[in-house]
Write a protein that holds these residues in place. Structure first.
Motif, PDB file in Angstrom:
ATOM      1  N   LYS A   4       1.094  -0.936  -0.101  1.00  0.00           N
ATOM      2  CA  LYS A   4       0.119   0.357   0.110  1.00  0.00           C
ATOM      3  C   LYS A   4       0.814   1.294  -0.050  1.00  0.00           C
ATOM      4  O   LYS A   4       0.688   2.580   0.002  1.00  0.00           O
ATOM      5  N   CYS A   7       0.838   5.878  -3.504  1.00  0.00           N
ATOM      6  CA  CYS A   7      -0.341   6.826  -4.114  1.00  0.00           C
ATOM      7  C   CYS A   7      -0.218   7.624  -5.179  1.00  0.00           C
ATOM      8  O   CYS A   7       0.431   7.719  -5.967  1.00  0.00           O
ATOM      9  N   ALA A  19      -4.842   9.698  -4.183  1.00  0.00           N
ATOM     10  CA  ALA A  19      -5.822   7.850  -4.386  1.00  0.00           C
ATOM     11  C   ALA A  19      -4.651   6.907  -3.825  1.00  0.00           C
ATOM     12  O   ALA A  19      -3.244   6.454  -4.028  1.00  0.00           O
ATOM     13  N   CYS A  20      -4.980   5.230  -3.346  1.00  0.00           N
ATOM     14  CA  CYS A  20      -4.780   4.602  -2.650  1.00  0.00           C
ATOM     15  C   CYS A  20      -4.785   3.159  -3.081  1.00  0.00           C
ATOM     16  O   CYS A  20      -5.920   3.401  -3.774  1.00  0.00           O
ATOM     17  N   ARG A  21      -4.283   2.067  -3.392  1.00  0.00           N
ATOM     18  CA  ARG A  21      -4.824   0.865  -3.326  1.00  0.00           C
ATOM     19  C   ARG A  21      -5.075  -0.179  -1.487  1.00  0.00           C
ATOM     20  O   ARG A  21      -4.995  -0.215  -1.043  1.00  0.00           O
ATOM     21  N   GLN A  25      -8.196  -2.372  -5.304  1.00  0.00           N
ATOM     22  CA  GLN A  25      -8.808  -1.476  -6.133  1.00  0.00           C
ATOM     23  C   GLN A  25      -8.494  -0.434  -5.741  1.00  0.00           C
ATOM     24  O   GLN A  25      -7.370  -0.029  -4.503  1.00  0.00           O
ATOM     25  N   ILE A  26      -8.272   0.679  -6.621  1.00  0.00           N
ATOM     26  CA  ILE A  26      -7.650   2.065  -6.582  1.00  0.00           C
ATOM     27  C   ILE A  26      -8.873   3.114  -5.972  1.00  0.00           C
ATOM     28  O   ILE A  26      -9.792   3.325  -7.012  1.00  0.00           O
ATOM     29  N   GLU A  27      -8.812   3.378  -4.577  1.00  0.00           N
ATOM     30  CA  GLU A  27      -9.551   4.504  -4.112  1.00  0.00           C
ATOM     31  C   GLU A  27      -9.131   6.029  -4.006  1.00  0.00           C
ATOM     32  O   GLU A  27      -8.174   5.845  -3.627  1.00  0.00           O
ATOM     33  N   GLY A 415      -3.504   7.610  -9.175  1.00  0.00           N
ATOM     34  CA  GLY A 415      -3.224   6.246  -8.380  1.00  0.00           C
ATOM     35  C   GLY A 415      -3.190   4.762  -8.793  1.00  0.00           C
ATOM     36  O   GLY A 415      -2.527   3.969  -8.776  1.00  0.00           O
ATOM     37  N   LEU A 416      -4.631   5.084 -10.825  1.00  0.00           N
ATOM     38  CA  LEU A 416      -3.789   3.957 -10.993  1.00  0.00           C
ATOM     39  C   LEU A 416      -3.012   3.786 -11.626  1.00  0.00           C
ATOM     40  O   LEU A 416      -2.157   2.636 -11.868  1.00  0.00           O
ATOM     41  N   GLN A 419       0.225   2.830  -9.416  1.00  0.00           N
ATOM     42  CA  GLN A 419      -0.487   1.085  -9.404  1.00  0.00           C
ATOM     43  C   GLN A 419       0.690  -0.076 -10.458  1.00  0.00           C
ATOM     44  O   GLN A 419       1.375  -0.341 -10.602  1.00  0.00           O
TER      45      GLN A 419
END
Length: 423
Positions: A4, A7, A19-21, A25-27, A415-416, A419
């Protein structure tokens, strides 16, 4: 536990998100109470030197607390103020320090939500921090990286904000499309043409899908400034006249006071003692002394940001109504400036032309005709301004218009991207 400690962080001129994982999911994470957006504002309390952020910062200013409000700090990146300092009571801050406090707050909120220290980040950036000045643009990027590193981020990458928005939009598509991404926020207008598809979501290298990136330094704060100069500043003496030296000539009142008072990140500079002395001299020569006295009252009572907030509120109201008023009762009981969508359109007419030209250049750079664009994806708060939206969509009349999360699409896309790069 899944990693985690990365970001995506969108430090915006007006609003910021992270946004974080979480699991797969990234939220977007809550960054102020339950809200997933943080207005990019900071208020320094004079009583104890503490700082508060976001809505709380604006609320403290509106309540009349003794202190200093600062907003639109991203606009400083790449400019002459970047290397300057400012005194807040007994302490001297660099503007990098102040931006660092905002980034540090966002990082802390992300770590609280993720339950882990976050050391890796993808930061959003406009296509151009500074128009037509590659050296200043590079300086702005380097400064933001330096600020982020000082807050504890060890691995830092950047992504264009409209590309991040495209990644957020791509999660919803079920066929290949040519998407024109329009990200018009508080400080800049950025455009990208991107090929999006379900298959593209799984590709690590997306360079072949990014067909064009263009941008211009026009945003919500520019709209506010131009509307204020047209409709509010005349109530404080702009466009009025003064007697010249020895009374032989009639001259216009200097416009610099009003430009600064209409520009978020320059308002505080009007509170210097020497400005007060200049205004007293202007008052003696003014042919409209009642207006200059009103201006002096605004400066002496440090209510410049109140005017800026009132102009912004009227602009937002015009997105849904055919008339509004800039409420200036805090300056003088009963004082207001009526505004209409036509007033707003007239105030920003030149900027609308620049937006259209930038859009045309984006399509030309992509090598696509307007008819080839399948969808226009709108994000950024300024796309809610009807005149801006019309300027953006006029060149692609056949395209489907999709409105994304106006304040969150870029942060989610960052965030995506984080990731993909770090996850």
């Amino acid at each position: 536990m899944a990693h985690k400690n990365f970001c995506g962080l969108d430090f915006g001129t007006s609003n910021s998100t992270v946004a974080c994982r979480f699991g797969d999911q990234i939220e977007l994470v809550p960054v102020e109470g339950e809200s997933r957006t943080l207005p990019s504002a900071i208020f320094f309390e004079f009583s104890d030197g503490s700082a508060c952020f976001g809505r709380a910062a604006i609320r403290r200013y509106v309540e009349g607390a003794e202190g200093r409000l600062m907003r639109s700090l991203k606009s400083i990146l790449g400019g002459s103020l970047m290397e300057e300092t400012t005194r807040i009571k007994s302490r001297v801050y660099s503007f990098k320090d102040i931006i660092g406090l905002v980034l540090g707050r966002l990082k802390a909120e992300a770590e609280r939500a993720a339950g882990a220290e976050i050391e890796r980040v993808v930061l959003g950036r406009p296509v151009h921090f500074v128009d037509d000045n590659p050296a200043a643009d590079r300086s702005a990027r380097d400064a933001l990286e330096e600020i982020a590193r000082a807050q504890g981020f060890r691995e830092i990458d950047f992504q264009y904000e409209p590309i991040a928005a495209a990644l957020a939009y791509e999660r919803t598509v079920n066929e290949e499309q040519y998407a024109l991404i329009a990200d018009i926020g508080g400080g800049t207008s950025d455009f990208s043409v991107v090929r999006v598809s379900p298959e593209g979501r799984r590709r690590e290298d997306r360079s072949a899908d990014v067909l064009a990136n263009k941008g211009v330094h026009i945003g919500g704060t520019d709209i506010d400034r131009l509307l204020s100069l047209r409709k509010v500043m005349p109530l404080l003496g702009s466009r009025s006249e003064r007697r010249g030296d020895f009374g032989h000539k009639i001259l216009p009142v200097p416009n610099a006071f009003f430009v600064d008072l209409s520009t978020w990140h320059r308002i505080n500079f009007l509170y210097k003692p020497e400005v007060g002395r200049e205004l007293q001299s202007l008052l003696r020569d003014s042919l409209s002394p009642e207006l200059i006295e009103r201006l002096i009252g605004v400066i002496e009572n440090k209510r410049g940001h109140s005017i800026a907030l009132a102009v912004e509120a009227a602009k937002i109201e015009l997105s849904a109504r055919d008339r509004a008023a800039v409420d200036l009762a805090e300056i003088e009981p009963g004082l207001s400036a009526p505004v209409t969508p036509g007033d707003l359109r007239d105030a920003i007419a030149d900027r609308l032309g620049q937006l259209s030209a930038c859009l045309g250049a984006t399509l030309e750079s992509a090598g696509l005709s307007a008819e080839r664009i399948d969808v226009v994806f709108l994000t950024g708060g300024s796309t809610a301004v009807p005149a801006v939206r019309e300027a953006v969509t006029a060149l692609t009349p056949r395209a489907r218009i999709v409105e994304g999360d106006l304040f969150g699409a870029v942060g989610l896309g960052l965030g995506l991207d984080a990731q993909r790069k770090f996850g």
